[in-house]
Structure formats: C-alpha cells, structure tokens
Design an enzyme around this catalytic site. Structure first.
Site, PDB file in Angstrom:
ATOM      1  N   ASN A  62      -4.800 -82.680 -12.370  1.00 12.94           N
ATOM      2  CA  ASN A  62      -5.532 -82.718 -13.630  1.00 12.94           C
ATOM      3  C   ASN A  62      -5.637 -81.321 -14.232  1.00 12.94           C
ATOM      4  O   ASN A  62      -5.694 -80.315 -13.535  1.00 12.94           O
ATOM      5  CB  ASN A  62      -6.909 -83.369 -13.470  1.00 12.94           C
ATOM      6  N   GLU A  64      -7.811 -79.448 -17.235  1.00 17.72           N
ATOM      7  CA  GLU A  64      -8.890 -79.520 -18.217  1.00 17.72           C
ATOM      8  C   GLU A  64      -8.706 -78.456 -19.290  1.00 17.72           C
ATOM      9  O   GLU A  64      -7.964 -77.493 -19.115  1.00 17.72           O
ATOM     10  CB  GLU A  64     -10.240 -79.329 -17.529  1.00 17.72           C
ATOM     11  N   CYS A  73      -5.086 -86.029 -17.177  1.00 18.97           N
ATOM     12  CA  CYS A  73      -5.336 -86.483 -15.814  1.00 18.97           C
ATOM     13  C   CYS A  73      -4.119 -86.227 -14.919  1.00 18.97           C
ATOM     14  O   CYS A  73      -2.980 -86.159 -15.388  1.00 18.97           O
ATOM     15  CB  CYS A  73      -5.638 -87.979 -15.802  1.00 18.97           C
ATOM     16  N   GLU A  75      -2.716 -88.246 -12.802  1.00 16.40           N
ATOM     17  CA  GLU A  75      -1.802 -89.380 -12.773  1.00 16.40           C
ATOM     18  C   GLU A  75      -0.797 -89.308 -13.914  1.00 16.40           C
ATOM     19  O   GLU A  75       0.402 -89.465 -13.729  1.00 16.40           O
ATOM     20  CB  GLU A  75      -2.574 -90.703 -12.862  1.00 16.40           C
ATOM     21  N   CYS A 112      -8.509 -93.562 -14.272  1.00 16.10           N
ATOM     22  CA  CYS A 112      -9.286 -93.925 -15.454  1.00 16.10           C
ATOM     23  C   CYS A 112      -8.543 -95.017 -16.233  1.00 16.10           C
ATOM     24  O   CYS A 112      -7.405 -95.366 -15.916  1.00 16.10           O
ATOM     25  CB  CYS A 112      -9.514 -92.690 -16.332  1.00 16.10           C
ATOM     26  N   CYS A 115      -5.107 -93.899 -17.692  1.00 18.63           N
ATOM     27  CA  CYS A 115      -4.058 -93.811 -16.661  1.00 18.63           C
ATOM     28  C   CYS A 115      -3.630 -95.201 -16.212  1.00 18.63           C
ATOM     29  O   CYS A 115      -2.442 -95.438 -15.959  1.00 18.63           O
ATOM     30  CB  CYS A 115      -4.541 -92.982 -15.479  1.00 18.63           C
TER      31      CYS A 115
END
Length: 161
Positions: A62, A64, A73, A75, A112, A115
């Site tokens: 991930n 940010e 993310c 994934e 999430c 994803c």
C-alpha cells in the site's frame, strides 16, 4: 417478503505451515512485500502477492498520500503491476497480509471493496476464478473465488442486459 441466506465456503488454516508449498510461498511473498509499504498516516502496512499462470509472483504494497484518496492499496498495486507487465498471463491467486508497528497482524487482513471489484474484474477478464489467501499470524483463510467475498457482484455482462 422472503428472507434469504447467503453462505460461503472457505478453508481456515491455523498456521502458514499447513498450507500447500505454493500457497505458503505466496503468503511469504506478501509478508516480504510489507517492506515496500508507505503508510505514514494510518501506520497500517499491507502487502500483497499475485501468482500468475506461469508461476511467477508479482508483489505490491500500500502507498498512502496526504492528498487522500491518491494512495493505492497493496492488492491493486500488485494486480495492476502484474497486468501491466504480463498482460497475457492469468492471475491465479493473491495473498494479502497486514502489519502494524512492524508486527504481522494476528488476524487476517481482508481486501477493501475497491480491491474486491478489481479482483472480480480479473476473474471476469480471464474467465477463471482467483484463489484468495488472507494471511495473518494466527491463521490463513482461503477462498476459491472473490465471488465468495463479493456476492451479487457487478461485471461487464451486467451492463449488456
């Protein structure tokens, strides 16, 4: 009105050592991918590893950004890198893990909604399920398809009716 119930099947392993060697390797790759995480705001690191149809593994972590929602993310980082660099290879499985303060989370880290949708579209694109491995210190959950985590899913075929 009729009440309905949705049930899903999945496997739960108490230890990563119980997994088949290929799945264990993928979970370990996801854990190593945590080192590439950039999470100065949430301090929640996520690593992901994708196994492609030729057996190769592509990882992601991930990322940010202070300008939310500009981050990405783990994934999707892994899946987009896999597809961008190997567009002809199918995605067979993905392992996902999370950590905080340098320690692997005891429980699993689930993808999430965004994803889950991207994994679904990978399944739809290649017309085959993607095995999902959610890995934590105290066990791993294995799902045969993202559809187990995303019932009533929306894909291209929904737009053609």
């Amino acid at each position: 009105m009729t009440n309905k119930r949705i049930e899903i099947d999945y496997q739960e392993f108490g230890s990563v050592q119980e997994l088949e060697p290929q799945d264990r390797e993928l979970c370990e790759a996801a854990e190593k991918a945590l080192a590439g995480s950039y999470a100065p705001y949430s301090n929640f690191n996520v690593g992901a590893a994708v196994r492609l149809s030729d057996g190769s593994i592509v990882t992601g972590a991930n990322q940010e950004n202070s300008a939310y929602p500009s981050g990405l993310c783990a994934e999707r980082t892994a899946m987009f890198a896999a597809h961008a660099n190997h567009p002809d290879l199918q995605m067979r499985s993905i392992a996902i893990t999370g950590a905080q303060n340098g320690l692997l989370n005891s429980g699993i880290t689930a993808p999430c909604g965004a994803c889950r949708q991207v994994i679904l579209e990978m399944e739809d694109r290649y017309q085959r399920p993607v095995r999902i491995l959610l890995y934590g210190e105290n066990g791993t959950y294995c799902f045969d398809s993202i559809k187990d985590l995303l019932p009533f899913c929306f894909v291209d075929s929904n737009m053609k009716e």
